[in-house]
Design an enzyme around this catalytic site. Structure first.
Site, PDB file in Angstrom:
ATOM      1  N   ARG A 198       2.694  14.752   6.617  1.00 47.13           N
ATOM      2  CA  ARG A 198       3.609  15.161   7.687  1.00 47.13           C
ATOM      3  C   ARG A 198       5.066  15.250   7.240  1.00 47.13           C
ATOM      4  O   ARG A 198       5.916  15.772   7.953  1.00 47.13           O
ATOM      5  CB  ARG A 198       3.479  14.207   8.892  1.00 47.13           C
ATOM      6  N   ASN A 216      -1.350  -3.357  15.921  1.00 44.86           N
ATOM      7  CA  ASN A 216      -1.401  -3.893  14.558  1.00 44.86           C
ATOM      8  C   ASN A 216      -0.297  -3.251  13.742  1.00 44.86           C
ATOM      9  O   ASN A 216      -0.247  -2.036  13.594  1.00 44.86           O
ATOM     10  CB  ASN A 216      -2.772  -3.559  13.950  1.00 44.86           C
ATOM     11  N   ALA A 270      54.169  18.027 -10.217  1.00 49.73           N
ATOM     12  CA  ALA A 270      53.236  18.828  -9.427  1.00 49.73           C
ATOM     13  C   ALA A 270      52.661  19.980 -10.242  1.00 49.73           C
ATOM     14  O   ALA A 270      53.339  20.554 -11.092  1.00 49.73           O
ATOM     15  CB  ALA A 270      53.943  19.385  -8.193  1.00 49.73           C
ATOM     16  N   LEU A 320       0.837  -1.204   0.000  1.00 48.34           N
ATOM     17  CA  LEU A 320       0.000   0.000   0.000  1.00 48.34           C
ATOM     18  C   LEU A 320       0.870   1.252   0.000  1.00 48.34           C
ATOM     19  O   LEU A 320       1.714   1.428   0.879  1.00 48.34           O
ATOM     20  CB  LEU A 320      -0.920   0.008   1.226  1.00 48.34           C
ATOM     21  N   ALA A 321       0.648   2.105  -0.981  1.00 46.57           N
ATOM     22  CA  ALA A 321       1.465   3.318  -1.097  1.00 46.57           C
ATOM     23  C   ALA A 321       0.654   4.463  -1.676  1.00 46.57           C
ATOM     24  O   ALA A 321       1.164   5.293  -2.414  1.00 46.57           O
ATOM     25  CB  ALA A 321       2.682   3.036  -1.979  1.00 46.57           C
ATOM     26  N   GLN A 372      -5.741   3.527  -6.638  1.00 39.13           N
ATOM     27  CA  GLN A 372      -6.844   3.623  -5.679  1.00 39.13           C
ATOM     28  C   GLN A 372      -7.755   4.766  -6.139  1.00 39.13           C
ATOM     29  O   GLN A 372      -7.285   5.784  -6.632  1.00 39.13           O
ATOM     30  CB  GLN A 372      -6.326   3.896  -4.265  1.00 39.13           C
TER      31      GLN A 372
HETATM   32  C1  UD1 Z   1      -3.060   1.623   9.846  1.00 37.93           C
HETATM   33  C2  UD1 Z   1      -3.962   0.598  10.484  1.00 37.93           C
HETATM   34  C3  UD1 Z   1      -3.617   0.481  11.965  1.00 37.93           C
HETATM   35  C4  UD1 Z   1      -2.161   0.113  12.126  1.00 37.93           C
HETATM   36  C5  UD1 Z   1      -1.274   1.096  11.375  1.00 37.93           C
HETATM   37  C6  UD1 Z   1       0.126   0.627  11.394  1.00 37.93           C
HETATM   38  C7  UD1 Z   1      -6.076   0.618   9.294  1.00 37.93           C
HETATM   39  C8  UD1 Z   1      -7.481   1.079   9.289  1.00 37.93           C
HETATM   40  N1  UD1 Z   1      -5.328   0.995  10.312  1.00 37.93           N
HETATM   41  O1  UD1 Z   1      -3.278   2.849  10.484  1.00 37.93           O
HETATM   42  O2  UD1 Z   1      -4.423  -0.502  12.581  1.00 37.93           O
HETATM   43  O3  UD1 Z   1      -1.803   0.085  13.485  1.00 37.93           O
HETATM   44  O4  UD1 Z   1      -1.708   1.218  10.026  1.00 37.93           O
HETATM   45  O5  UD1 Z   1       0.954   1.589  10.851  1.00 37.93           O
HETATM   46  O6  UD1 Z   1      -5.683  -0.103   8.405  1.00 37.93           O
HETATM   47  N2  UD1 Z   1      -2.872   3.755   2.499  1.00 37.93           N
HETATM   48  C9  UD1 Z   1      -3.353   3.637   1.218  1.00 37.93           C
HETATM   49  N3  UD1 Z   1      -4.588   4.112   0.926  1.00 37.93           N
HETATM   50  C10 UD1 Z   1      -5.369   4.698   1.854  1.00 37.93           C
HETATM   51  C11 UD1 Z   1      -4.881   4.818   3.167  1.00 37.93           C
HETATM   52  C12 UD1 Z   1      -3.619   4.342   3.467  1.00 37.93           C
HETATM   53  O7  UD1 Z   1      -2.657   3.116   0.348  1.00 37.93           O
HETATM   54  O8  UD1 Z   1      -6.476   5.104   1.516  1.00 37.93           O
HETATM   55  C13 UD1 Z   1      -1.533   3.275   2.807  1.00 37.93           C
HETATM   56  C14 UD1 Z   1      -0.614   4.399   3.241  1.00 37.93           C
HETATM   57  O9  UD1 Z   1       0.079   4.914   2.132  1.00 37.93           O
HETATM   58  C15 UD1 Z   1       0.317   3.703   4.208  1.00 37.93           C
HETATM   59  C16 UD1 Z   1      -0.537   2.594   4.800  1.00 37.93           C
HETATM   60  O10 UD1 Z   1      -1.607   2.412   3.907  1.00 37.93           O
HETATM   61  O11 UD1 Z   1       1.421   3.110   3.566  1.00 37.93           O
HETATM   62  C17 UD1 Z   1      -1.046   2.927   6.174  1.00 37.93           C
HETATM   63  O12 UD1 Z   1      -1.758   4.125   6.129  1.00 37.93           O
HETATM   64  P1  UD1 Z   1      -1.871   5.039   7.385  1.00 37.93           P
HETATM   65  O13 UD1 Z   1      -2.782   6.146   7.083  1.00 37.93           O
HETATM   66  O14 UD1 Z   1      -0.538   5.354   7.912  1.00 37.93           O
HETATM   67  O15 UD1 Z   1      -2.602   4.013   8.393  1.00 37.93           O
HETATM   68  P2  UD1 Z   1      -3.056   4.322   9.817  1.00 37.93           P
HETATM   69  O16 UD1 Z   1      -4.396   4.963   9.759  1.00 37.93           O
HETATM   70  O17 UD1 Z   1      -1.984   4.980  10.546  1.00 37.93           O
END
Ligand code: UD1
Ligand code: CA
Length: 508
Positions: free
Chosen positions: A19, A177, A387, A12-13, A79
């Site tokens: 931030r 998690n 040199a 997932l990226a 996405q």
């Molecule tokens: C998510 C988890 C949380 C976990 C945490 C670990 C969920 C709902 N929550 O939280 O339980 O403890 O990760 O770091 O899954 N991303 C997408 N598409 C999106 C949203 C996110 O690709 O729509 C990707 C982000 O780029 C990232 C990863 O998913 O690489 C995690 O996203 P982030 O928003 O950091 O997750 P958290 O809400 O912090």
């Protein structure tokens, strides 16, 4: 461990990474000379999935080409407008041929220290136990911001609750998690159809799949790991630096265990692709970047930065800044040396203090010891460049080449104006501006002949310390001559060899 190939790893990226406060998408920031996403993809590929999918959205125009560059076989999935990790995985699966069977692993593009062994273990445990979902969890000191693992009385994993949706008891849980999972493909696909957005963040949570899988009768389990670093994500630049330092610490530890001496690990930085031979010594403040390779017994540093440089066996490279260069075995470089792309130094050669080189092939045993620029040149074997010699390669419009043979002696402070060829065994006189080719064995002289205007200082600078010193010296000489009318010539006072321009021309 014999594990079937996972059907897919979905990385997932798509997240924004606000931030980081950066014009560059978060997953393209680097540690150890590799993007965060590159680290994640490398680990994903290491478990040999049938499909490697990267889900993108924010910064797609830069992230998607990067995915393909890192791994041409990776699938880029987009996405859509629906936010959340659940939707991200759904979009990732939609990019794959149906029906997908077997194990689907989910990881994050911003978690760079996850190791292939951990993923392999996850898949092994998941398949061995016949789980529907296996989630990687860790106990952390401060679980703020993470999803909490909710377990039943018997220790069964019941669900994951996000920080924002958690009650007080759930927030007190320190098992978090990591966001890394193994899923049964069919269970995942079916459960995602039921995941909604009715939560504090209005997102499709991937974490909802756990409870849904249980409801459908599947086994849900946790795979807890002790090495919390492997689960840590990068959200801001403070974490980026922390993760970068930890990666470096781990890399150096591996190198030290493999026989490399690192005098000061806290000021030594190596990229992931750097290769170090046995008994290599890295002195303090050394940075080795890109595809740099240091062969057995070589010493690098202190205060040296090399990017894509190969250093041969037993060579010494001291206080040097270099890129895209090759240093031969037993050669010496530095201190204060600038190696630019295309520098190739032969075995036992030398590029010394305050020398800059570019696109220069310098043969075995040849030396450029001091204060010189060597650009667009080839030098044979056993030659010495005096040199302060400058290879004058640029006529203001175009660059030209200089070719120097073997066993040549170029006098100090020579300007070698390219295009130019100097034959084997030739000499050039110090202070010459050499514009024409020099045949083998010739001595090239290109400078005004010296003329001494005697008594000039006493006449034109009368009374100065210089004039007074000269008068004293001449008087002393005269007195000596009256005492000893026929002075003996000693070794310390050789005849001035006025006719031999090679006198005192060379430096080694
Ligand atoms: C998510 C988890 C949380 C976990 C945490 C670990 C969920 C709902 N929550 O939280 O339980 O403890 O990760 O770091 O899954 N991303 C997408 N598409 C999106 C949203 C996110 O690709 O729509 C990707 C982000 O780029 C990232 C990863 O998913 O690489 C995690 O996203 P982030 O928003 O950091 O997750 P958290 O809400 O912090
Ligand atoms: Ca995160």
């Amino acid at each position: 461990m014999s594990t079937a190939r996972p059907a897919a790893v979905v990385v997932l990226a798509a997240g924004e990474g606000t931030r980081m406060k950066s014009a560059t998408p978060k997953v393209l920031h680097e540690i150890g000379g590799r993007s965060l996403l590159g680290h994640a993809m490398q680990t994903a590929r290491a478990v040999d999935p049938q499909h490697l999918v990267v889900v993108v959205r924010h910064g797609r125009d830069r992230v998607a080409p990067h995915v393909t560059e890192v791994d041409p076989d990776a699938v880029v999935a987009d996405q859509d407008d629906t936010p959340g990790t659940g939707r991200a995985v759904q979009c990732g699966l939609a990019a794959l041929p149906e029906p997908l069977e077997g194990t689907v692993v989910v990881t994050y593009g911003d978690v760079p220290l996850l190791q292939p062994d951990t993923l392999t273990e996850l898949v092994t445990v998941h398949e061995r136990d016949g789980n529907a979902v296996t989630v990687v969890t860790a106990e952390v000191a401060d679980p703020t911001g993470y999803g909490r693992v909710v377990r039943g009385p018997g220790g069964d994993v019941l669900a994951i609750v996000e920080q924002k949706d958690a009650d007080e008891t759930q927030r007190a849980v320190r098992e978090i998690n990591s966001g890394i999972y193994a899923f049964d493909a069919a269970t995942l696909t079916e459960a995602l159809k039921k995941v909604g957005t009715d939560n504090a963040q209005g997102e499709m949570y991937l974490t909802d799949v756990l409870a849904l899988a249980r409801d459908a009768g599947g086994r849900v389990a946790a795979h807890t790991i002790d090495d919390v670093w492997q689960t840590e994500g990068v959200n801001d630049r403070v974490q980026l630096a922390r993760m970068g330092a930890e990666l470096n610490r781990r890399l150096l530890e591996q190198h030290m265990r493999a026989g490399v001496t690192v005098i000061d690990p806290s000021t030594t930085w190596v990229d992931v692709q750097v290769e170090l031979g046995r008994d290599v010594v890295l002195q303090p403040s050394t940075q080795l970047q890109g595809e740099t390779r240091i062969e057995d017994g070589a010493t690098v540093g202190p205060d040296t930065t090399l990017c894509d440089v190969v250093v041969g066996e037993g060579a010494h490279v001291v206080r040097t800044h270099g890129s895209e260069a090759r240093i031969g075995a037993g050669a010496n470089v530095g201190p204060f040396t600038y190696l630019r792309p295309g520098t190739v130094l032969g075995e036992d050669g030398k590029i010394g203090a305050f020398v800059e080189t570019k696109n220069a092939q310098i043969g075995k045993g040849s030396k450029v010891p001091h204060l010189s620029y060597v650009g667009d040149a080839d030098i044979g074997e056993g030659s010495n460049i005096g040199a302060a010699t400058v290879f004058v390669n640029y006529d203001g419009v175009a660059k030209h080449h200089t070719s120097i043979g073997s066993h040549v002696r170029v006098g100090s402070d020579s300007m070698l104006v390219a295009p130019l060829t100097i034959g084997d065994g030739a000499y050039t006189a110090a202070g010459s501006v050499i514009v024409d080719d020099v045949p083998p064995g010739a001595m090239a002289v290109a400078r005004g002949r010296q003329r001494n205007v005697e008594g000039w200082v006493q006449r034109r600078r009368a009374g100065t310390p210089a004039a007074l010193a000269a008068e004293r010296a001449l008087a002393a000489q005269q007195a000596q001559q009256t005492e000893r009318p026929e002075p003996q010539q000693t070794e310390d006072q050789p005849h001035a060899e006025q006719q031999d321009p090679s006198k005192g021309e060379h430096t080694e």
